[in-house]
Design an enzyme around this catalytic site. Structure first.
Site, PDB file in Angstrom:
ATOM      1  N   GLU A  31      83.160   8.076  64.080  1.00 51.43           N
ATOM      2  CA  GLU A  31      83.607   8.096  62.770  1.00 51.43           C
ATOM      3  C   GLU A  31      84.027   9.802  62.697  1.00 51.43           C
ATOM      4  O   GLU A  31      83.185  10.609  62.962  1.00 51.43           O
ATOM      5  CB  GLU A  31      82.972   8.071  61.512  1.00 51.43           C
ATOM      6  N   ASP A  34      88.596  10.825  66.026  1.00 53.92           N
ATOM      7  CA  ASP A  34      89.745  10.572  66.592  1.00 53.92           C
ATOM      8  C   ASP A  34      90.544  11.785  66.513  1.00 53.92           C
ATOM      9  O   ASP A  34      91.476  11.930  67.315  1.00 53.92           O
ATOM     10  CB  ASP A  34      90.448   9.397  66.302  1.00 53.92           C
ATOM     11  N   GLY A 121      89.183   1.425  52.903  1.00 53.54           N
ATOM     12  CA  GLY A 121      88.924   1.902  53.831  1.00 53.54           C
ATOM     13  C   GLY A 121      89.241   0.744  55.221  1.00 53.54           C
ATOM     14  O   GLY A 121      88.391   0.934  56.015  1.00 53.54           O
ATOM     15  N   LEU A 122      89.585  -0.193  54.922  1.00 48.64           N
ATOM     16  CA  LEU A 122      89.849  -1.183  56.035  1.00 48.64           C
ATOM     17  C   LEU A 122      91.387  -1.186  56.640  1.00 48.64           C
ATOM     18  O   LEU A 122      91.865  -2.096  57.296  1.00 48.64           O
ATOM     19  CB  LEU A 122      89.561  -2.601  55.417  1.00 48.64           C
ATOM     20  N   SER A 123      91.860  -0.168  56.418  1.00 47.36           N
ATOM     21  CA  SER A 123      93.236   0.205  57.182  1.00 47.36           C
ATOM     22  C   SER A 123      94.399  -0.508  56.810  1.00 47.36           C
ATOM     23  O   SER A 123      95.268  -0.936  57.333  1.00 47.36           O
ATOM     24  CB  SER A 123      93.129   0.445  58.627  1.00 47.36           C
ATOM     25  N   SER A 125      96.874   0.065  55.125  1.00 50.34           N
ATOM     26  CA  SER A 125      98.169   0.945  55.243  1.00 50.34           C
ATOM     27  C   SER A 125      98.717   1.226  56.696  1.00 50.34           C
ATOM     28  O   SER A 125      99.829   1.084  57.112  1.00 50.34           O
ATOM     29  CB  SER A 125      97.926   2.363  54.413  1.00 50.34           C
ATOM     30  N   ASP A 169      93.168   4.000  63.568  1.00 55.01           N
ATOM     31  CA  ASP A 169      93.655   2.666  62.905  1.00 55.01           C
ATOM     32  C   ASP A 169      94.755   1.809  63.257  1.00 55.01           C
ATOM     33  O   ASP A 169      94.771   0.701  63.452  1.00 55.01           O
ATOM     34  CB  ASP A 169      93.808   3.068  61.541  1.00 55.01           C
ATOM     35  N   TYR A 219      89.782  14.546  53.388  1.00 49.09           N
ATOM     36  CA  TYR A 219      90.010  14.192  54.692  1.00 49.09           C
ATOM     37  C   TYR A 219      90.614  15.416  55.636  1.00 49.09           C
ATOM     38  O   TYR A 219      90.405  15.671  56.515  1.00 49.09           O
ATOM     39  CB  TYR A 219      90.932  13.150  55.076  1.00 49.09           C
TER      40      TYR A 219
HETATM   41  C1  GLA Z   1      90.705   7.217  58.720  1.00 53.41           C
HETATM   42  C2  GLA Z   1      91.812   7.798  59.669  1.00 53.41           C
HETATM   43  C3  GLA Z   1      91.193   7.709  61.225  1.00 53.41           C
HETATM   44  C4  GLA Z   1      89.767   8.093  61.531  1.00 53.41           C
HETATM   45  C5  GLA Z   1      88.780   7.610  60.253  1.00 53.41           C
HETATM   46  C6  GLA Z   1      87.653   8.458  60.111  1.00 53.41           C
HETATM   47  O1  GLA Z   1      90.617   5.838  59.030  1.00 53.41           O
HETATM   48  O2  GLA Z   1      93.045   6.963  59.507  1.00 53.41           O
HETATM   49  O3  GLA Z   1      92.156   8.049  61.826  1.00 53.41           O
HETATM   50  O4  GLA Z   1      89.965   9.430  61.256  1.00 53.41           O
HETATM   51  O5  GLA Z   1      89.596   7.812  58.907  1.00 53.41           O
HETATM   52  O6  GLA Z   1      86.922   8.029  61.438  1.00 53.41           O
END
Ligand code: GLA
Length: 386
Positions: A31, A34, A121-123, A125, A169, A219
């Site tokens: 986490e 990236d 937080g499950l992406s 987007s 993601d 972030y």
């Molecule tokens: C979000 C971002 C990712 C990553 C995570 C944290 O999901 O989109 O690129 O940085 O946070 O690990």
């Protein structure tokens, strides 16, 4: 899928040419590594978004969300981020990047629907960006590899939406494979699918339902901190990132770097090590050791990187107390969102029982659901052209 076809038909008076589907993701470990050229180990999950597209004769762009019963519109000459366009900004961002590269010359109509919980937080987007890019790629027929498409979707988020996210993601949403987790070296972009064979162990997601109001600003701040730290560590080493340093280097830098920044960066370099170890545990199917690394990851995100929150810490603690849990941690950017837990199937009722006090303490209702490692983006419908 038939519903999406008929929704598109009713909305635009013509059926879609292409429908692409892209999954959400859960990150097992790695986490905030990236955007520091580090390692990650996410998997695509069996929750997805579908994007239907058809070409238009004019220069307009139309967007229709079946789930929100919401419609947005703009034109190719007027593609700008607008806060009130909310979900449609992700599609607009992708079109804008494709337009800058000269791929898009005519208008497009889109219809969107999916079942990834949004904003937790499950992406969802990233999945929307990937599905949009894939659908348009197929419609217009240009060549683009999976990793290139992931980069393009990331660029849309960075430059159009303004969130300076890493590649994880979008990459896993495009490149994931059923039954596997995806180890990614985000510097070389080399990746490996590692089989996840858990038998009676389940991958459980718990949604804290905490509104993630701080997520974007904090972030971007964390990312800036990491970059600053690299400049302070070695002003002459161009192209360097936290990937190039060890925990030792950071310990030696006491006094050189502000203490909070140093702690944060220590998280990043140690997390990189954990991801490598975790990948080898997964290859050996050593779930017990894998789970312990997840727990260490959570502690580090909580104490060093400081992106957890009381609700996530509480949920993770209840998991750690439950017999039959191998590991549990927050997943994704943090400040709310979800936890991921490796748990024996028969221990799930026990864990759920422990969550009963959550709503009374925090006033949010937690949601618990299972997920499976799923395939990345696919084209699920293509109109026969005559
Ligand atoms: C979000 C971002 C990712 C990553 C995570 C944290 O999901 O989109 O690129 O940085 O946070 O690990």
């Amino acid at each position: 899928m038939d519903d999406l076809i008929s929704s598109h038909q009713e909305e635009y008076g013509q059926g879609p040419d292409i429908i692409a589907q892209a999954p959400g993701r859960v990150n097992l470990i790695g986490e905030h590594t990236d955007y520091n050229d580090g390692f990650v180990l996410p998997m695509a999950i069996d929750y997805y978004v579908r994007v239907a597209v058809s070409g238009r004769k004019d220069q307009h762009l139309r967007f229709y969300s079946v789930d929100f019963n919401d419609r947005k519109r703009t034109s190719l000459s007027n593609l700008r981020f607008k806060r009130e366009d909310r979900w449609a900004n992700y599609l607009k961002g992708v079109i804008s990047v494709l337009q800058n590269r000269g791929y898009i010359t005519g208008g497009l109509s889109f219809t969107v629907s999916g079942n990834i919980p949004v904003g937790v937080g499950l992406s969802s987007s990233a999945a929307l960006e990937v599905a949009t890019a894939y659908a348009v790629q197929k419609l217009l027929g240009f060549e683009m590899s999976g990793p290139e498409l992931a980069r393009l979707a990331q660029e849309a988020e960075n430059s159009f939406v303004g969130v300076h996210c890493g590649i994880m993601d979008q990459f896993v949403s495009r490149m994931g494979k059923a039954g596997t987790a995806l180890f990614i070296d985000t510097r070389s972009m080399e990746y490996r699918h590692i089989p996840v064979s858990l038998r009676s162990v389940k991958i459980l997601i718990t949604n804290s339902n905490v509104p993630r109001s701080l997520a974007d600003s904090e972030y971007n701040q964390r990312r800036a901190d990491c970059e600053k730290c690299v400049t302070l560590l070695n002003p002459r080493k161009t192209g360097a990132s936290l990937r190039d340093y060890t925990a030792e280097d950071l310990r030696d830098s006491l006094g050189l770097i502000p203490e909070t920044t140093r702690k944060r960066c220590l998280h990043v370099v140690e997390e990189n090590e954990r991801v490598r170890e975790a990948a080898s545990c997964l290859r050996r199917n050593d779930i017990a050791s894998f789970g312990k690394l997840m727990n260490r990851s959570h502690e580090s995100l909580r104490d060093q990187y400081e992106v957890s929150c009381p609700e996530l810490d509480w949920l993770v603690k209840r998991a750690w107390e439950t017999e039959g849990v191998y590991g549990s941690r927050m997943t994704g950017a943090g400040f709310g969102g979800c936890t991921v837990t490796l748990i024996e199937e028969k221990a799930i009722p026990q864990y759920e029982a422990r969550l009963e006090a959550y709503e009374r303490i925090f006033s949010f209702k937690p949601e618990v659901f299972l997920c499976q490692p799923a395939d990345g983006a696919r084209i699920i419908f293509e109109r026969q052209r005559g």
